[in-house]
Design a protein around this motif. Structure first.
Motif, PDB file in Angstrom:
ATOM      1  N   SER A  52       8.281  68.049  40.838  1.00 37.82           N
ATOM      2  CA  SER A  52       7.220  67.101  40.477  1.00 37.82           C
ATOM      3  C   SER A  52       7.645  66.164  39.345  1.00 37.82           C
ATOM      4  CB  SER A  52       5.952  67.853  40.074  1.00 37.82           C
ATOM      5  OG  SER A  52       6.208  68.743  38.998  1.00 37.82           O
ATOM      6  N   LEU A  53       8.692  66.530  38.591  1.00 31.06           N
ATOM      7  CA  LEU A  53       9.170  65.657  37.514  1.00 31.06           C
ATOM      8  C   LEU A  53       9.598  64.298  38.051  1.00 31.06           C
ATOM      9  CD1 LEU A  53      11.359  68.109  35.364  1.00 31.06           C
ATOM     10  CD2 LEU A  53       9.197  67.051  34.690  1.00 31.06           C
ATOM     11  N   LEU A  54      10.040  64.281  39.296  1.00 29.77           N
ATOM     12  CA  LEU A  54      10.524  63.042  39.896  1.00 29.77           C
ATOM     13  C   LEU A  54       9.456  61.960  39.914  1.00 29.77           C
ATOM     14  CD1 LEU A  54      12.921  61.686  41.333  1.00 29.77           C
ATOM     15  CD2 LEU A  54      12.036  62.583  43.491  1.00 29.77           C
ATOM     16  N   TRP A  55       8.179  62.351  39.903  1.00 29.80           N
ATOM     17  CA  TRP A  55       7.090  61.384  40.028  1.00 29.80           C
ATOM     18  C   TRP A  55       6.568  60.897  38.683  1.00 29.80           C
ATOM     19  CZ3 TRP A  55       7.660  59.835  44.634  1.00 29.80           C
ATOM     20  CH2 TRP A  55       8.047  60.723  45.644  1.00 29.80           C
ATOM     21  N   ILE A  56       7.186  61.347  37.589  1.00 32.78           N
ATOM     22  CA  ILE A  56       6.812  60.811  36.276  1.00 32.78           C
ATOM     23  C   ILE A  56       7.470  59.441  36.135  1.00 32.78           C
ATOM     24  CG2 ILE A  56       6.969  61.107  33.778  1.00 32.78           C
ATOM     25  CD1 ILE A  56       7.080  64.106  34.218  1.00 32.78           C
ATOM     26  N   PRO A  57       6.685  58.388  35.964  1.00 28.82           N
ATOM     27  CA  PRO A  57       7.267  57.035  35.912  1.00 28.82           C
ATOM     28  C   PRO A  57       8.386  56.920  34.885  1.00 28.82           C
ATOM     29  CG  PRO A  57       4.873  56.926  36.011  1.00 28.82           C
ATOM     30  CD  PRO A  57       5.218  58.368  35.809  1.00 28.82           C
ATOM     31  N   PHE A  90      10.779  58.293  33.505  1.00 32.71           N
ATOM     32  CA  PHE A  90      11.506  59.501  33.118  1.00 32.71           C
ATOM     33  C   PHE A  90      12.008  60.264  34.337  1.00 32.71           C
ATOM     34  CE2 PHE A  90      11.634  64.094  32.332  1.00 32.71           C
ATOM     35  CZ  PHE A  90      12.574  64.133  31.313  1.00 32.71           C
ATOM     36  N   GLY A  91      11.166  60.393  35.351  1.00 36.42           N
ATOM     37  CA  GLY A  91      11.551  61.141  36.542  1.00 36.42           C
ATOM     38  C   GLY A  91      12.773  60.553  37.227  1.00 36.42           C
ATOM     39  N   GLN A  92      12.831  59.230  37.269  1.00 36.10           N
ATOM     40  CA  GLN A  92      13.967  58.576  37.905  1.00 36.10           C
ATOM     41  C   GLN A  92      15.257  58.815  37.103  1.00 36.10           C
ATOM     42  OE1 GLN A  92      10.783  56.693  37.504  1.00 36.10           O
ATOM     43  NE2 GLN A  92      10.504  57.916  39.355  1.00 36.10           N
ATOM     44  N   LEU A  93      15.149  58.732  35.767  1.00 35.95           N
ATOM     45  CA  LEU A  93      16.319  59.009  34.930  1.00 35.95           C
ATOM     46  C   LEU A  93      16.738  60.462  35.078  1.00 35.95           C
ATOM     47  CD1 LEU A  93      18.333  58.072  32.752  1.00 35.95           C
ATOM     48  CD2 LEU A  93      16.667  58.822  31.029  1.00 35.95           C
ATOM     49  N   TYR A  94      15.758  61.371  35.129  1.00 35.46           N
ATOM     50  CA  TYR A  94      16.046  62.804  35.238  1.00 35.46           C
ATOM     51  C   TYR A  94      16.885  63.077  36.487  1.00 35.46           C
ATOM     52  CZ  TYR A  94      15.256  67.838  34.984  1.00 35.46           C
ATOM     53  OH  TYR A  94      15.430  69.195  34.886  1.00 35.46           O
ATOM     54  N   TRP A  95      16.521  62.451  37.595  1.00 32.42           N
ATOM     55  CA  TRP A  95      17.254  62.675  38.841  1.00 32.42           C
ATOM     56  C   TRP A  95      18.608  61.972  38.823  1.00 32.42           C
ATOM     57  CZ3 TRP A  95      19.059  59.591  42.914  1.00 32.42           C
ATOM     58  CH2 TRP A  95      19.495  60.305  44.036  1.00 32.42           C
ATOM     59  N   ARG A 101       8.835  74.619  43.019  1.00 30.25           N
ATOM     60  CA  ARG A 101       8.285  75.911  42.598  1.00 30.25           C
ATOM     61  C   ARG A 101       7.044  76.301  43.378  1.00 30.25           C
ATOM     62  NH1 ARG A 101       8.719  75.711  35.982  1.00 30.25           N
ATOM     63  NH2 ARG A 101      10.989  75.733  35.835  1.00 30.25           N
ATOM     64  N   GLU A 102       6.389  75.321  44.000  1.00 31.66           N
ATOM     65  CA  GLU A 102       5.167  75.614  44.737  1.00 31.66           C
ATOM     66  C   GLU A 102       5.466  76.238  46.100  1.00 31.66           C
ATOM     67  OE1 GLU A 102       2.353  75.253  43.122  1.00 31.66           O
ATOM     68  OE2 GLU A 102       3.549  74.488  41.460  1.00 31.66           O
ATOM     69  N   ASN A 103       6.671  75.998  46.600  1.00 34.88           N
ATOM     70  CA  ASN A 103       7.066  76.526  47.900  1.00 34.88           C
ATOM     71  C   ASN A 103       7.912  77.772  47.677  1.00 34.88           C
ATOM     72  OD1 ASN A 103       8.509  77.038  50.354  1.00 34.88           O
ATOM     73  ND2 ASN A 103       8.040  74.948  51.010  1.00 34.88           N
ATOM     74  N   ARG A 104       7.332  78.948  47.918  1.00 35.20           N
ATOM     75  CA  ARG A 104       8.031  80.192  47.618  1.00 35.20           C
ATOM     76  C   ARG A 104       9.331  80.340  48.412  1.00 35.20           C
ATOM     77  NH1 ARG A 104       6.396  84.218  44.676  1.00 35.20           N
ATOM     78  NH2 ARG A 104       4.335  84.233  43.733  1.00 35.20           N
ATOM     79  N   ALA A 105       9.294  79.911  49.665  1.00 32.78           N
ATOM     80  CA  ALA A 105      10.487  80.026  50.506  1.00 32.78           C
ATOM     81  C   ALA A 105      11.643  79.238  49.906  1.00 32.78           C
ATOM     82  CB  ALA A 105      10.182  79.547  51.911  1.00 32.78           C
ATOM     83  N   LYS A 106      11.339  78.010  49.453  1.00 31.28           N
ATOM     84  CA  LYS A 106      12.373  77.181  48.844  1.00 31.28           C
ATOM     85  C   LYS A 106      12.766  77.701  47.471  1.00 31.28           C
ATOM     86  CE  LYS A 106      11.243  72.864  51.238  1.00 31.28           C
ATOM     87  NZ  LYS A 106      10.817  71.456  51.071  1.00 31.28           N
ATOM     88  N   ALA A 107      11.794  78.199  46.720  1.00 30.53           N
ATOM     89  CA  ALA A 107      12.070  78.697  45.372  1.00 30.53           C
ATOM     90  C   ALA A 107      13.046  79.860  45.407  1.00 30.53           C
ATOM     91  CB  ALA A 107      10.775  79.107  44.687  1.00 30.53           C
ATOM     92  N   HIS A 108      12.947  80.704  46.445  1.00 32.66           N
ATOM     93  CA  HIS A 108      13.849  81.847  46.551  1.00 32.66           C
ATOM     94  C   HIS A 108      15.292  81.397  46.775  1.00 32.66           C
ATOM     95  CE1 HIS A 108      11.099  85.122  46.119  1.00 32.66           C
ATOM     96  NE2 HIS A 108      10.344  84.742  47.136  1.00 32.66           N
ATOM     97  N   GLY A 109      15.462  80.175  47.288  1.00 29.41           N
ATOM     98  CA  GLY A 109      16.809  79.658  47.495  1.00 29.41           C
ATOM     99  C   GLY A 109      17.380  78.978  46.269  1.00 29.41           C
ATOM    100  N   THR A 110      16.615  78.941  45.182  1.00 30.57           N
ATOM    101  CA  THR A 110      17.061  78.250  43.975  1.00 30.57           C
ATOM    102  C   THR A 110      18.332  78.861  43.409  1.00 30.57           C
ATOM    103  OG1 THR A 110      14.810  77.615  43.390  1.00 30.57           O
ATOM    104  CG2 THR A 110      16.431  77.607  41.633  1.00 30.57           C
ATOM    105  N   ILE A 111      18.413  80.176  43.386  1.00 28.72           N
ATOM    106  CA  ILE A 111      19.597  80.847  42.838  1.00 28.72           C
ATOM    107  C   ILE A 111      20.839  80.427  43.606  1.00 28.72           C
ATOM    108  CG2 ILE A 111      20.702  83.078  42.472  1.00 28.72           C
ATOM    109  CD1 ILE A 111      17.852  84.234  42.137  1.00 28.72           C
ATOM    110  N   ALA A 112      20.734  80.425  44.927  1.00 29.44           N
ATOM    111  CA  ALA A 112      21.876  80.015  45.753  1.00 29.44           C
ATOM    112  C   ALA A 112      22.243  78.561  45.480  1.00 29.44           C
ATOM    113  CB  ALA A 112      21.543  80.213  47.226  1.00 29.44           C
ATOM    114  N   GLN A 113      21.223  77.706  45.292  1.00 28.68           N
ATOM    115  CA  GLN A 113      21.483  76.301  44.989  1.00 28.68           C
ATOM    116  C   GLN A 113      22.231  76.150  43.673  1.00 28.68           C
ATOM    117  OE1 GLN A 113      18.075  73.605  45.331  1.00 28.68           O
ATOM    118  NE2 GLN A 113      17.043  75.149  46.555  1.00 28.68           N
ATOM    119  N   VAL A 114      21.772  76.885  42.658  1.00 29.11           N
ATOM    120  CA  VAL A 114      22.401  76.815  41.337  1.00 29.11           C
ATOM    121  C   VAL A 114      23.853  77.271  41.415  1.00 29.11           C
ATOM    122  CG1 VAL A 114      22.411  77.810  39.010  1.00 29.11           C
ATOM    123  CG2 VAL A 114      20.256  77.053  40.030  1.00 29.11           C
TER     124      VAL A 114
END
Length: 245
Positions: free
Chosen positions: A97-102, A104-109, A118-131
């Motif tokens: 959701s940080l991406l949608w902060i005017p 700042f979000g664009q700079l962050y990305w 974080r709202e999608n549990r299925a995707k959140a569980h894949g965070t460790i693998a992504q990192v």
């Protein structure tokens, strides 16, 4: 009046950093070196907020190599305190959701930080693998806040295990970064808001910890950080009382 002046300065400075930074990053988008560059630029706001930020790093910290940095997450002022010590080629993990902060979000990305859902549990569980994948493929370090949320004056909250799972899986050390208390410390209508100490601790080798010891590793790191934060808070109190800042 001081509050108004500071607020105007923070808004204008932040907008300039975000806009100019986003344009600059378009020439080498997602380059992880940008995170430290612009993190340090946000940290330069500290004197304007009446803060003296003192940073401490172990000797040779610039040669540690890839790691997972963990820090205590207190409030929005982390952007001008903890950001002082972010090392080159270190990215952070933030909510999608940080991406949608005017602006700042664009700079962050564009600076190369990692965004998770974080709202999608299925995707959140894949965070460790992504990192783990990003550490290996992009040759980077990752900064995570294991408390999972801002503590807002509640002290160092219990750690979630994601950062520690990732460190063991990637075969990289954990490097704690401790920031002295900023809760209820900063009054934007007050000229001086005292001292904040940001200290990087020596790496904690994860090679001796197995996948079944992740929780124990998290508890160990919590204890190490809690002890150091207590020491920093005591030092800050003594130095502010004596005027030695």
């Amino acid at each position: 009046m001081l509050l108004i002046l500071r607020s105007i300065f923070v808004v204008i400075y932040s907008l300039l950093v975000c806009i100019v930074g986003s344009i600059y990053c378009l020439f080498s988008p997602r380059n992880p070196r940008h995170v430290a560059t612009f993190g340090h630029m946000f940290a330069r706001m500290a004197p304007a907020l009446g803060l003296k930020v003192e940073t401490r790093k172990p000797e040779g910290a610039e040669h540690y190599g890839n790691a997972i940095y963990i820090g205590n997450h207190q409030n929005n002022y982390d952007m001008v305190t903890a950001a002082n010590i972010v090392q080159p080629r270190t990215v952070t993990v933030g909510k999608k959701s940080l991406l949608w902060i005017p602006f700042f979000g664009q700079l962050y990305w564009l600076t190369g930080n990692l965004l998770i859902d974080r709202e999608n549990r299925a995707k959140a569980h894949g965070t460790i693998a992504q990192v783990v994948n990003h550490i290996r493929k992009r040759n980077i370090s990752v900064w995570m806040f294991p408390e999972g949320t801002r503590s807002r004056g509640r002290g160092l909250l219990p750690f979630k295990t994601g950062a520690f799972h990732a460190a063991i899986a990637a075969g990289v050390p954990i490097i704690p970064v401790c920031v002295s208390n900023t809760s209820n410390k900063i009054n934007l209508n007050r000229l001086k808001n005292g001292l904040v100490i940001v200290e990087m601790l020596p790496p904690i080798d994860t090679a001796a910890w197995g996948k079944d010891q992740v929780r124990a590793l998290a508890v160990h790191c919590h204890e190490v950080m809690q002890q150091k934060i207590n020491e920093l808070d005591k030092e800050v109190a003594e130095r502010e009382a004596s005027g030695n800042i």
